[in-house]
Motif scaffolding. Structure first.
Motif, PDB file in Angstrom:
ATOM      1  N   ASN A  31      -3.516   1.125  -4.335  1.00  0.00           N
ATOM      2  CA  ASN A  31      -5.128   0.915  -3.252  1.00  0.00           C
ATOM      3  C   ASN A  31      -6.231   0.118  -3.559  1.00  0.00           C
ATOM      4  O   ASN A  31      -6.574   0.140  -4.442  1.00  0.00           O
ATOM      5  CB  ASN A  31      -5.302   1.811  -4.185  1.00  0.00           C
ATOM      6  CG  ASN A  31      -6.921   3.108  -3.969  1.00  0.00           C
ATOM      7  OD1 ASN A  31      -7.932   2.293  -2.704  1.00  0.00           O
ATOM      8  ND2 ASN A  31      -7.468   3.666  -4.087  1.00  0.00           N
ATOM      9  N   PRO A  32      -5.732  -0.516  -2.447  1.00  0.00           N
ATOM     10  CA  PRO A  32      -7.213  -1.541  -1.942  1.00  0.00           C
ATOM     11  C   PRO A  32      -8.637  -1.750  -2.985  1.00  0.00           C
ATOM     12  O   PRO A  32      -8.972  -2.054  -2.707  1.00  0.00           O
ATOM     13  CB  PRO A  32      -6.861  -1.546  -1.106  1.00  0.00           C
ATOM     14  CG  PRO A  32      -6.289  -1.111  -0.018  1.00  0.00           C
ATOM     15  CD  PRO A  32      -5.965   0.191  -1.080  1.00  0.00           C
ATOM     16  N   ALA A  33      -8.734  -0.258  -3.502  1.00  0.00           N
ATOM     17  CA  ALA A  33      -9.878   0.085  -3.719  1.00  0.00           C
ATOM     18  C   ALA A  33     -10.129  -0.993  -4.900  1.00  0.00           C
ATOM     19  O   ALA A  33     -11.597  -0.693  -5.926  1.00  0.00           O
ATOM     20  CB  ALA A  33     -10.435   1.190  -3.940  1.00  0.00           C
TER      21      ALA A  33
ATOM     22  N   GLU B 289      -6.872  -1.314  10.964  1.00  0.00           N
ATOM     23  CA  GLU B 289      -7.152  -0.911   9.273  1.00  0.00           C
ATOM     24  C   GLU B 289      -6.199  -1.979   8.583  1.00  0.00           C
ATOM     25  O   GLU B 289      -6.891  -2.296   7.477  1.00  0.00           O
ATOM     26  CB  GLU B 289      -6.775   0.085   9.189  1.00  0.00           C
ATOM     27  CG  GLU B 289      -7.001   1.068   7.715  1.00  0.00           C
ATOM     28  CD  GLU B 289      -5.768   2.365   7.222  1.00  0.00           C
ATOM     29  OE1 GLU B 289      -6.444   2.898   6.237  1.00  0.00           O
ATOM     30  OE2 GLU B 289      -5.855   2.616   8.215  1.00  0.00           O
ATOM     31  N   LEU B 290      -4.685  -2.239   8.771  1.00  0.00           N
ATOM     32  CA  LEU B 290      -4.985  -3.298   7.974  1.00  0.00           C
ATOM     33  C   LEU B 290      -5.166  -4.576   7.455  1.00  0.00           C
ATOM     34  O   LEU B 290      -5.820  -5.480   6.524  1.00  0.00           O
ATOM     35  CB  LEU B 290      -3.303  -3.944   8.277  1.00  0.00           C
ATOM     36  CG  LEU B 290      -2.065  -2.830   7.413  1.00  0.00           C
ATOM     37  CD1 LEU B 290      -0.641  -3.442   7.634  1.00  0.00           C
ATOM     38  CD2 LEU B 290      -1.960  -3.018   5.311  1.00  0.00           C
TER      39      LEU B 290
ATOM     40  N   THR C 258      -7.220  -6.687  -5.570  1.00  0.00           N
ATOM     41  CA  THR C 258      -7.534  -7.140  -4.204  1.00  0.00           C
ATOM     42  C   THR C 258      -6.172  -7.302  -4.064  1.00  0.00           C
ATOM     43  O   THR C 258      -4.953  -8.178  -4.547  1.00  0.00           O
ATOM     44  CB  THR C 258      -7.912  -8.189  -5.439  1.00  0.00           C
ATOM     45  OG1 THR C 258      -9.640  -8.242  -5.824  1.00  0.00           O
ATOM     46  CG2 THR C 258      -8.665  -9.691  -4.235  1.00  0.00           C
TER      47      THR C 258
ATOM     48  N   ILE D  78      -8.404  -4.331   5.509  1.00  0.00           N
ATOM     49  CA  ILE D  78      -8.557  -4.235   4.363  1.00  0.00           C
ATOM     50  C   ILE D  78      -8.225  -6.047   3.017  1.00  0.00           C
ATOM     51  O   ILE D  78      -8.748  -6.132   2.793  1.00  0.00           O
ATOM     52  CB  ILE D  78      -6.773  -3.685   4.107  1.00  0.00           C
ATOM     53  CG1 ILE D  78      -7.097  -2.169   4.374  1.00  0.00           C
ATOM     54  CG2 ILE D  78      -6.077  -3.767   2.748  1.00  0.00           C
ATOM     55  CD1 ILE D  78      -5.855  -1.068   4.189  1.00  0.00           C
ATOM     56  N   LEU D  79      -6.961  -6.951   4.448  1.00  0.00           N
ATOM     57  CA  LEU D  79      -6.757  -7.635   4.227  1.00  0.00           C
ATOM     58  C   LEU D  79      -8.417  -8.655   4.009  1.00  0.00           C
ATOM     59  O   LEU D  79      -8.080 -10.034   3.100  1.00  0.00           O
ATOM     60  CB  LEU D  79      -5.373  -8.550   4.596  1.00  0.00           C
ATOM     61  CG  LEU D  79      -4.256  -8.091   4.695  1.00  0.00           C
ATOM     62  CD1 LEU D  79      -3.433  -8.252   6.206  1.00  0.00           C
ATOM     63  CD2 LEU D  79      -4.094  -8.554   3.673  1.00  0.00           C
TER      64      LEU D  79
ATOM     65  N   ILE E  14       0.866  -1.700  -0.017  1.00  0.00           N
ATOM     66  CA  ILE E  14      -0.696  -0.074   0.144  1.00  0.00           C
ATOM     67  C   ILE E  14       1.102   0.938  -0.059  1.00  0.00           C
ATOM     68  O   ILE E  14       0.394   2.433  -0.730  1.00  0.00           O
ATOM     69  CB  ILE E  14      -1.013  -0.060   1.334  1.00  0.00           C
ATOM     70  CG1 ILE E  14      -1.898  -1.051   0.656  1.00  0.00           C
ATOM     71  CG2 ILE E  14      -2.137   0.964   1.308  1.00  0.00           C
ATOM     72  CD1 ILE E  14      -2.721  -1.593   2.511  1.00  0.00           C
TER      73      ILE E  14
ATOM     74  N   ARG F  56     -10.924  -8.005   3.172  1.00  0.00           N
ATOM     75  CA  ARG F  56     -11.859  -7.691   2.273  1.00  0.00           C
ATOM     76  C   ARG F  56     -11.388  -8.193   1.100  1.00  0.00           C
ATOM     77  O   ARG F  56     -11.962  -8.623   0.034  1.00  0.00           O
ATOM     78  CB  ARG F  56     -12.720  -5.925   2.306  1.00  0.00           C
ATOM     79  CG  ARG F  56     -13.095  -5.255   3.510  1.00  0.00           C
ATOM     80  CD  ARG F  56     -13.738  -4.062   2.968  1.00  0.00           C
ATOM     81  NE  ARG F  56     -12.606  -2.956   2.938  1.00  0.00           N
ATOM     82  CZ  ARG F  56     -12.271  -2.709   4.481  1.00  0.00           C
ATOM     83  NH1 ARG F  56     -13.245  -2.445   5.066  1.00  0.00           N
ATOM     84  NH2 ARG F  56     -10.683  -1.958   4.285  1.00  0.00           N
ATOM     85  N   GLY F  57     -10.367  -8.153   1.344  1.00  0.00           N
ATOM     86  CA  GLY F  57      -9.254  -8.651  -0.379  1.00  0.00           C
ATOM     87  C   GLY F  57      -9.656 -10.860  -0.248  1.00  0.00           C
ATOM     88  O   GLY F  57      -9.661 -10.847  -1.518  1.00  0.00           O
TER      89      GLY F  57
ATOM     90  N   LEU G 219       0.847   3.387   8.119  1.00  0.00           N
ATOM     91  CA  LEU G 219       0.220   1.753   8.367  1.00  0.00           C
ATOM     92  C   LEU G 219       0.331   0.837   9.331  1.00  0.00           C
ATOM     93  O   LEU G 219      -0.607  -0.196  10.073  1.00  0.00           O
ATOM     94  CB  LEU G 219       0.375   1.297   6.970  1.00  0.00           C
ATOM     95  CG  LEU G 219      -0.259   1.826   5.934  1.00  0.00           C
ATOM     96  CD1 LEU G 219      -0.115   1.736   4.149  1.00  0.00           C
ATOM     97  CD2 LEU G 219      -1.784   1.805   5.657  1.00  0.00           C
TER      98      LEU G 219
END
Length: 396
Positions: free
Chosen positions: A73-75, A364-365, A78, A368-369, A68, A371-372, A358
């Motif tokens: 960008n995770p958005a 937060e990390l 994936t 993100i992981l 990141i 959702r991925g 981060l």
């Protein structure tokens, strides 16, 4: 028109180096808008060499943070951890049956690591390239951004995928032909059996019509060579991926031993870590090995140390090493080293700042992981079902 798919991964073993950034993290960012991009923390691969559990867990978060911080960008892509998607290991096992021992024995990285870790030459290390093939093939990958030391593994992946496709397409054509014959034989036997039992022609006709209606959708699909169990026999199960390397710095060499890769598994004075302070990075570059000729030219065979510095500078400036060498013609090595040091330090400062931010917020990390992993599992599970259907597994 759908976007092409790319996949790549980084092991959470040791501290990432400048080579990892130039050859992996930074080039990945170019794919997140133009491709359907999957980027993975490949923790299963890391344990082919013994890892401290606490360090492996921390390094897994760290690799995600470097992804990141480098601009992913995770958005827009994936981002996930390999072990959070069970299909990787399951497909890896299946592909073992399509990989040949001789192929794996020829893998250069296996030979190197087997020599380096003689007390732990395990089956996982030997089969590493097959799991890597599973990683790639699960996502219908078109392009794999890698350093040039991974090209051999990508070629093996292509061979395994081609072998699998040829095998399943051949078997499926035979199955379609046989299925038609089986259906016709079944109806003929049913008619004969009902006739023998003295059933009326009207009753026999009704029973046969029920059988035809029951089997009509399947029979139509077989007649048209169309879909069966959600898999199209016209199509190959696997897409055949290709390797893509960046224009410069695809394989950054060690500053003290410029004939080998700068590796996080072999850190030392010639290895610039992404976590190195600007002063430390500057000193390492200033002490880089060159040669006694003291003229700048890009010649990786005869001037590996100088050529390595040129490649690093070219990567920092997004220019080819040939262009850098031409522009620095007539200058001496001290000038080159100062340029490289300034460029590397300028690149590291903002990268380290974002990384530290981060790593200070693991929640937060983690989100993100997670959702991925959900996104990755959706694609991977569909591919694995297609694989199993093509082989004859009972699936639901």
């Amino acid at each position: 028109m759908s976007k092409p798919v790319c996949f790549s991964g980084v092991q959470p073993s040791g501290n990432p180096t400048l080579g990892n950034y130039i050859g992996a993290f930074r080039p990945f960012t170019a794919y997140q808008n133009s491709h359907n991009a999957y980027f993975c923390v490949v923790d299963h691969h890391a344990i082919t060499v013994r890892q401290d559990p606490k360090e492996l867990r921390e390094n897994s978060f760290a690799v995600a943070a470097w992804y990141i911080a480098s601009g992913l960008n995770p958005a827009d892509c994936t981002l996930f951890i390999q072990s959070h998607v069970p299909a990787h290991v399951e497909l890896g096992w299946i592909l073992n049956t399509f990989a040949q021992i001789g192929e794996l024995e020829r893998m250069t990285q296996y030979k190197d690591k087997a020599a380096r870790y003689m007390d732990n030459v395990n089956v996982g290390l030997f089969g590493y390239p097959v799991l890597m093939a599973a990683d790639i093939l699960l996502y219908n990958t078109d392009e794999v951004p890698v350093g040039d030391d991974q090209i051999q593994h990508i070629e093996l992946c292509r061979d395994i995928a081609t072998r699998f496709n040829e095998n399943t397409l051949r078997k499926s054509s035979h199955f379609i032909s046989q299925s038609k014959e089986i259906m016709n034989d079944h109806l003929a036997r049913l008619r004969k059996d009902l006739k023998r039992k003295g059933k009326s022609d009207e009753f026999i006709w009704e029973m046969l019509e029920q059988e035809r209606n029951f089997a009509s959708s399947l029979k139509d699909k077989l007649d048209d060579l169309d879909h069966l169990d959600g898999w199209n026999y016209h199509d190959s199960v696997f897409n055949i991926p290709k390797a893509v390397t960046p224009i410069a710095g695809a394989r950054v060499k060690d500053l003290r031993e410029p004939t080998r890769k700068m590796s996080k598994s072999l850190p030392g004075a010639g290895c610039i870590l992404l976590s190195d302070s600007p002063d430390v990075a500057f000193k390492k570059i200033k002490s880089a090995v060159t040669d006694t000729e003291n003229y700048i030219a890009y010649d990786p065979i005869n001037k590996p140390g100088v050529s390595n510095l040129i490649e690093i500078l070219g990567a920092c400036m997004n220019r080819s090493p040939q262009m850098i060498a031409e522009e620095l013609d007539g200058y001496q090595y001290g000038f080159l080293k100062n340029l490289v040091a300034d460029a590397v330090v300028s690149m590291l400062r903002p990268l380290q700042s974002e990384y530290n931010h981060l790593m200070d917020d693991k929640f937060e990390l983690t989100m993100i992981l997670r959702r991925g992993a959900v996104k990755a599992n959706e694609t991977a599970s569909a591919t694995l079902k297609r694989v199993k259907d093509s082989l004859g597994y009972v699936t639901f």
